[in-house]
Design an enzyme around this catalytic site. Structure first.
Site, PDB file in Angstrom:
ATOM      1  N   GLU A 179      -9.310  -2.736 -13.349  1.00  0.00           N
ATOM      2  CA  GLU A 179      -8.323  -2.304 -12.355  1.00  0.00           C
ATOM      3  C   GLU A 179      -6.910  -2.551 -12.875  1.00  0.00           C
ATOM      4  O   GLU A 179      -6.677  -3.519 -13.595  1.00  0.00           O
ATOM      5  CB  GLU A 179      -8.540  -3.073 -11.046  1.00  0.00           C
ATOM      6  CG  GLU A 179      -9.901  -2.812 -10.405  1.00  0.00           C
ATOM      7  CD  GLU A 179     -10.101  -3.615  -9.125  1.00  0.00           C
ATOM      8  OE1 GLU A 179      -9.180  -4.369  -8.728  1.00  0.00           O
ATOM      9  OE2 GLU A 179     -11.172  -3.499  -8.511  1.00  0.00           O
ATOM     10  N   HIS A 187      -8.922  -1.370  -3.984  1.00  0.00           N
ATOM     11  CA  HIS A 187      -9.034  -2.819  -3.784  1.00  0.00           C
ATOM     12  C   HIS A 187      -8.117  -3.293  -2.649  1.00  0.00           C
ATOM     13  O   HIS A 187      -7.280  -4.185  -2.811  1.00  0.00           O
ATOM     14  CB  HIS A 187      -8.706  -3.574  -5.071  1.00  0.00           C
ATOM     15  CG  HIS A 187      -9.403  -4.909  -5.141  1.00  0.00           C
ATOM     16  ND1 HIS A 187      -9.877  -5.444  -6.306  1.00  0.00           N
ATOM     17  CD2 HIS A 187      -9.713  -5.814  -4.168  1.00  0.00           C
ATOM     18  CE1 HIS A 187     -10.431  -6.629  -6.070  1.00  0.00           C
ATOM     19  NE2 HIS A 187     -10.334  -6.868  -4.770  1.00  0.00           N
TER      20      HIS A 187
END
Length: 316
Positions: free
Chosen positions: A261, A279
């Site tokens: 990420e 997220h």
């Protein structure tokens, strides 16, 4: 006494945690979430505490922080922190495992509903003028499999009661009392995989859970089943999931977390039966405020009061 913070959501909705730090004599140094070690280096020698989101805490960083006493994860998962290195140096590592449990559980159920009812597909089609007639599947009365019956998993189970769902759970260290009270069946991982209409993941990323849902396990799911991941990206093999969704091995999936990420592109993003989010499951005003205040209190307890903080992740 410097406190380095690399969590972009710290005190986002309320500056009370910052005020508390200043009142206690700390100097707060805020740096970007992706700040390289070179940006941290000028402050590390005087840093006594850190509040981090995804900053990589390794031996190279710790070697430059001789006064560091505590690292607070502004959230739950500590897989970005070298717990062996911090333990060797006598540095406490803490997290806040329950402050965002309601936010994440709500989000998990939102993904379950969105995936089952194809809400995004309907919204996008309507917005483009198609007026789509999409026939989907029920959530009410179906079987929900929860992997990881901890703080968040338990909250998901409680929400499932409102949908009259049969709840199965698998946990390495199950809370048998809670399961019995809530009529949750504790089953093997294989039984859960094979019987569930929806599987939601709430386990930490460890050697035992890494790549837990690979092609072999996904192939054991019902063809009509959905996989929801709001825990850690490494638990699901993303390439295997892409193949399974493309081949209609399972009906659909959603993920708020990924192995790397931020993830800008992935073949999964091209699939209509996959919902990606960035997220954000724990990002609500109430959850962020509570997490920030807990981190500050842990720092005060450790540095000012010289007592072991609560919820130590690396026993010294």
């Amino acid at each position: 006494m410097k406190v380095i913070c690399t969590s972009p959501s710290f005190a986002k909705y309320d500056d009370e945690p910052i005020v508390t730090l200043h009142q206690q004599g700390f100097e707060l140094i805020r740096l970007p979430a992706d700040a390289p070690l070179s940006a941290l280096e000028p402050h590390l020698a005087e840093t006594v505490a850190m509040i981090v989101a995804f900053t990589e805490i390794n031996e190279d960083l710790l070697a430059q922080a001789p006064q560091l006493k505590i690292i607070c994860k502004h959230g739950v998962g500590v897989d970005n922190i070298d717990l062996t290195a911090t333990r060797t140096r006598g540095i406490y590592v803490t997290n806040v495992p329950d402050a965002n449990k309601h936010a994440v559980a709500d989000f998990a159920f939102a993904l379950i509903l969105s995936a089952a009812r194809q809400i995004l597909q309907a919204a996008n089609g309507t917005r483009s003028g198609q007026w789509p007639r999409i026939f989907t599947t029920d959530v009410y009365g179906k079987t929900l499999g929860i992997i990881g019956l901890g703080n968040i998993g338990k909250q998901v189970a409680l929400r499932a009661r409102g949908f009259n769902m049969r709840v199965l759970a698998y946990d390495f260290y199950p809370d048998e009392k809670f399961a019995a009270e809530q009529n949750i069946r504790l089953v093997s991982l294989d039984d859960l995989t094979q019987q569930s209409d929806f599987i939601t993941l709430h386990a930490p990323l460890t050697d035992k859970t890494n790549n837990l849902f690979d092609a072999a396990r996904i192939n054991k799911m019902k063809k009509s089943a959905f996989l929801i991941n709001v825990s850690r990206g490494g638990i699901v093999n993303e390439n295997d999931l892409y193949q399974a969704l493309g081949n209609k091995t399972i009906a659909g999936a959603a993920a708020d977390v990924f192995a790397h990420e931020p993830l800008k592109t992935h073949p999964l993003f091209s699939l209509d039966n996959f919902i990606p989010t960035s997220h954000i499951a724990g990002y609500t005003d109430g959850a962020i405020g509570a997490i920030g205040e807990r981190c500050v209190q842990q720092i005060i307890q450790c540095v000012k009061e010289q007592q072991p903080p609560v919820n130590i992740m690396n026993s010294l």
